[in-house]
Design an enzyme around this catalytic site. Sequence first.
Site, PDB file in Angstrom:
ATOM      1  N   HIS A 379       0.765  -1.287  -0.037  1.00  0.00           N
ATOM      2  CA  HIS A 379      -0.076  -0.028   0.121  1.00  0.00           C
ATOM      3  C   HIS A 379       0.900   1.271   0.000  1.00  0.00           C
ATOM      4  O   HIS A 379       1.591   1.538   0.890  1.00  0.00           O
ATOM      5  CB  HIS A 379      -0.954   0.154   1.279  1.00  0.00           C
ATOM      6  CG  HIS A 379      -2.097  -0.928   1.333  1.00  0.00           C
ATOM      7  ND1 HIS A 379      -2.697  -1.098   2.302  1.00  0.00           N
ATOM      8  CD2 HIS A 379      -2.552  -1.767   0.510  1.00  0.00           C
ATOM      9  CE1 HIS A 379      -3.877  -2.093   2.032  1.00  0.00           C
ATOM     10  NE2 HIS A 379      -3.620  -2.328   0.728  1.00  0.00           N
ATOM     11  N   GLU A 380       0.816   1.881  -1.229  1.00  0.00           N
ATOM     12  CA  GLU A 380       1.643   3.339  -1.085  1.00  0.00           C
ATOM     13  C   GLU A 380       0.394   4.317  -0.770  1.00  0.00           C
ATOM     14  O   GLU A 380      -0.366   4.455  -1.586  1.00  0.00           O
ATOM     15  CB  GLU A 380       2.132   3.588  -2.535  1.00  0.00           C
ATOM     16  CG  GLU A 380       2.833   5.152  -2.531  1.00  0.00           C
ATOM     17  CD  GLU A 380       3.705   5.445  -1.376  1.00  0.00           C
ATOM     18  OE1 GLU A 380       4.839   4.892  -1.345  1.00  0.00           O
ATOM     19  OE2 GLU A 380       3.262   6.550  -0.563  1.00  0.00           O
ATOM     20  N   HIS A 448       7.379   2.085   5.264  1.00  0.00           N
ATOM     21  CA  HIS A 448       8.216   2.944   4.661  1.00  0.00           C
ATOM     22  C   HIS A 448       7.800   4.538   5.152  1.00  0.00           C
ATOM     23  O   HIS A 448       6.603   4.483   5.264  1.00  0.00           O
ATOM     24  CB  HIS A 448       8.320   2.695   3.246  1.00  0.00           C
ATOM     25  CG  HIS A 448       9.310   1.762   3.095  1.00  0.00           C
ATOM     26  ND1 HIS A 448      10.297   2.073   1.962  1.00  0.00           N
ATOM     27  CD2 HIS A 448       9.862   0.536   3.480  1.00  0.00           C
ATOM     28  CE1 HIS A 448      11.270   0.673   1.982  1.00  0.00           C
ATOM     29  NE2 HIS A 448      10.745  -0.058   3.035  1.00  0.00           N
ATOM     30  N   GLU A 449       8.719   5.390   5.228  1.00  0.00           N
ATOM     31  CA  GLU A 449       8.300   6.696   5.588  1.00  0.00           C
ATOM     32  C   GLU A 449       7.650   6.593   6.927  1.00  0.00           C
ATOM     33  O   GLU A 449       6.538   7.167   7.069  1.00  0.00           O
ATOM     34  CB  GLU A 449       7.576   7.348   4.619  1.00  0.00           C
ATOM     35  CG  GLU A 449       8.094   7.795   3.217  1.00  0.00           C
ATOM     36  CD  GLU A 449       7.923   6.272   2.485  1.00  0.00           C
ATOM     37  OE1 GLU A 449       7.115   5.632   2.305  1.00  0.00           O
ATOM     38  OE2 GLU A 449       9.122   6.272   1.674  1.00  0.00           O
ATOM     39  N   GLU A 473      17.714   2.840  -2.339  1.00  0.00           N
ATOM     40  CA  GLU A 473      17.091   3.355  -3.655  1.00  0.00           C
ATOM     41  C   GLU A 473      17.565   4.703  -3.802  1.00  0.00           C
ATOM     42  O   GLU A 473      17.614   5.037  -5.194  1.00  0.00           O
ATOM     43  CB  GLU A 473      15.718   3.647  -3.176  1.00  0.00           C
ATOM     44  CG  GLU A 473      15.275   4.513  -2.100  1.00  0.00           C
ATOM     45  CD  GLU A 473      13.884   4.528  -1.488  1.00  0.00           C
ATOM     46  OE1 GLU A 473      13.247   3.535  -1.690  1.00  0.00           O
ATOM     47  OE2 GLU A 473      13.332   5.620  -1.180  1.00  0.00           O
TER      48      GLU A 473
HETATM   49  C1  NOJ Z   1       9.577   5.278  -1.289  1.00  0.00           C
HETATM   50  C2  NOJ Z   1       9.743   3.669  -0.767  1.00  0.00           C
HETATM   51  O1  NOJ Z   1      10.837   3.783   0.067  1.00  0.00           O
HETATM   52  C3  NOJ Z   1      10.115   2.729  -1.815  1.00  0.00           C
HETATM   53  O2  NOJ Z   1      10.723   1.408  -1.336  1.00  0.00           O
HETATM   54  C4  NOJ Z   1       8.812   2.612  -2.678  1.00  0.00           C
HETATM   55  O3  NOJ Z   1       9.294   1.713  -3.826  1.00  0.00           O
HETATM   56  C5  NOJ Z   1       8.343   3.875  -3.167  1.00  0.00           C
HETATM   57  N1  NOJ Z   1       8.101   4.929  -2.278  1.00  0.00           N
HETATM   58  C6  NOJ Z   1       7.041   3.845  -3.858  1.00  0.00           C
HETATM   59  O4  NOJ Z   1       6.155   3.439  -3.043  1.00  0.00           O
END
Ligand code: NOJ
Length: 665
Positions: A379-380, A448-449, A473
């Site tokens: 989930h983003e 993440h974040e 990344e």
């Molecule tokens: C930032 C995240 O650190 C990364 O792992 C992810 O692929 C991208 N956001 C997209 O959600």
Amino acid sequence: MRKLLLLFALAGIFLTSCSDENVLTVSSPDGSINVRFEIDNGKPFYSINQKGKAVIKPSALGFHLQEMAPLTDNFRILKSTKTTFDETWEQVWGEKQFIRNHYNELLIELQEKEGDNRKMNVVFRIFDNGVAFRYIIPQQENLNNFVIMDEITEFVMADDHTAWWIPAYQEHRYEYLYSETKLSEMGSVHTPVTFKTNDGLFLSIHEAALVDFASFVVESLPGNRLKTDLVPWADGTKVKTQAPMESPWRTIQIAEKPGDLITNYMGLNLNEPNKLDDISYVKPSKYMGIWWALHIGKNTFWRGPDLGATTENAKYYIDFASKHNIPLLLIEGWNPGWTTEWYLDAMHEFIFTQSVPEFNIEEVVKYGNERGVKLIGYHETGSNLVNYLNQIDEGFELYRRLGINDIKIGQVGTKLNMKEWHHGQFGVNYYHDVLMKAHANRLAVNFHEPIKPTGLRRTYPNLMTAEGGRGMEYNAWSEGNPPNHETIIPFTRLLAGPMDYTPGIFDVMIKYREGRRVHTTVAKQLALYVIIHSPTQMLADLPENYDGHPAFQFLLDVPVDWFDTQVLNAEIGQYITMVRKDRHSNDWYLGSLTNEKPRNLEVKLSFLDAGKKYKAQIYADGADADWESNPTPVSITEMEVDNNTILNLELAAGGGQAIRFVPVN
Ligand code: NOJ
């Protein structure tokens, strides 16, 4: 599921031996660390010494409140209680299976001498390797609901120490390279923030058990005074709360060697034991992902000819993972809402309940199940939590129905809902609520974040790992992380808890991304699996870059769940060598890495069992390896060793070395 091995737990009341009724003292169990608490003109102060050296000079305590008198002065000591505690407990998973929790505690009950006679308690826990304290506002008549406007807790340092820090209140949250400066040059910084003193101590300030409170950042003020600064709500207040209230623990780790910061488990000890019932779904594992391909531009997050999340591509990854017994696969960009501008601060509207037409999630899950590879949900949120929280129940329900037990949840955006810092009380409560909801749906989480880890994984072991730092990344689309980055994060970000750094890039020159590269040798990528603890650990590169590569064997062998962890040598920002013992076999693993400088490090293998022979499988930087000019050679050799063997680890510039030790019969 949690097994407690209780050696003994004592809770005896000592006599307080101080003639001045305004002064209290307490020492660590071994006597090396001493805390002095004092009321001076009604104001509470504390100070810390280690073996006679001043660590924290008299430092203020208390809070400023909204529309109420501050809780900072006019106090007297009502009562004090000293206790001691000693217990060894077992981690569900982690860097060490059995952890000793041994401290002396001093509980000080304060009351205002005049006015409303409000009460505030401060409790100190003194370990042999650090000090923690928290505020407790007990239930009382004259203090019910209140709003904290400022916490005035200080850490007055004895000198202008060298500090490793990242700046607070920035666009990219915790994702910055660490600076090394004098503490007087820091400004406002996130924790953990780490120091080296002139008299040879290593200190790190952080917090533990951050629940329903704002996280604090550290503000550097004149006179080597560091002050807590609670991250505010958008309305400028800091914490909205009511009595009874317990603040998170404020922690100061104290070490004579930098490596002892890493094997300090005070933060975990200060958190409560596991509160989750059935956690049989929580499984430390390695994973692969349709992920690096998206960051290097081989594929896209968004729909189009290069979309990464297609059924066909998923099957390609599943086949590879299955062939190598890698149990989990992350697939990003699987759902509607991704655009070419997905990362910009805006209220993006991702959909979490259906997949894009190119990706048949049911078919992919079935294909994976038949081959022993499960999906990690993704989930983003884009930090649009209004949108996310509207759909989270159905989104989790989808994963539950599909039998998915892991999820990565991203919060890209400078502020949550474009309004609130990730690190204020709003954010702290958001991450907590999502974690609880995830458990209700049998999901283990990788944020993440995130909010910085503060040891809550002990209480909620479905909190597996988190980003919360500048990971791999950045090499794909920015100037990247210089070779010394990985020699600093073990002493800063990683002191907080596991990190989803996503190591293991073999195509360090990134053929899909001209002008971008990883600042490493390939052997160093292997070493990261021992140096960076994460119970879910990614094998981040593309299947085709691993296929047939002899060094891939190390990534297949290296475990993610450990019986023990030791640091053999280290200098912050220069090099580090660690060994960890597998929790499920008698194998040991060594990781060693260096910054830009090549170096030889001699290590004695005294951690191995005496009298046993081991086969050492050594993955070293190959001939003439150098991160800049020749990053790829890896020399793979084998030799027999025992606990008297001394190895000379030859590390190339920006290089590293990884070794697996397998007992011989
Ligand atoms: C930032 C995240 O650190 C990364 O792992 C992810 O692929 C991208 N956001 C997209 O959600």
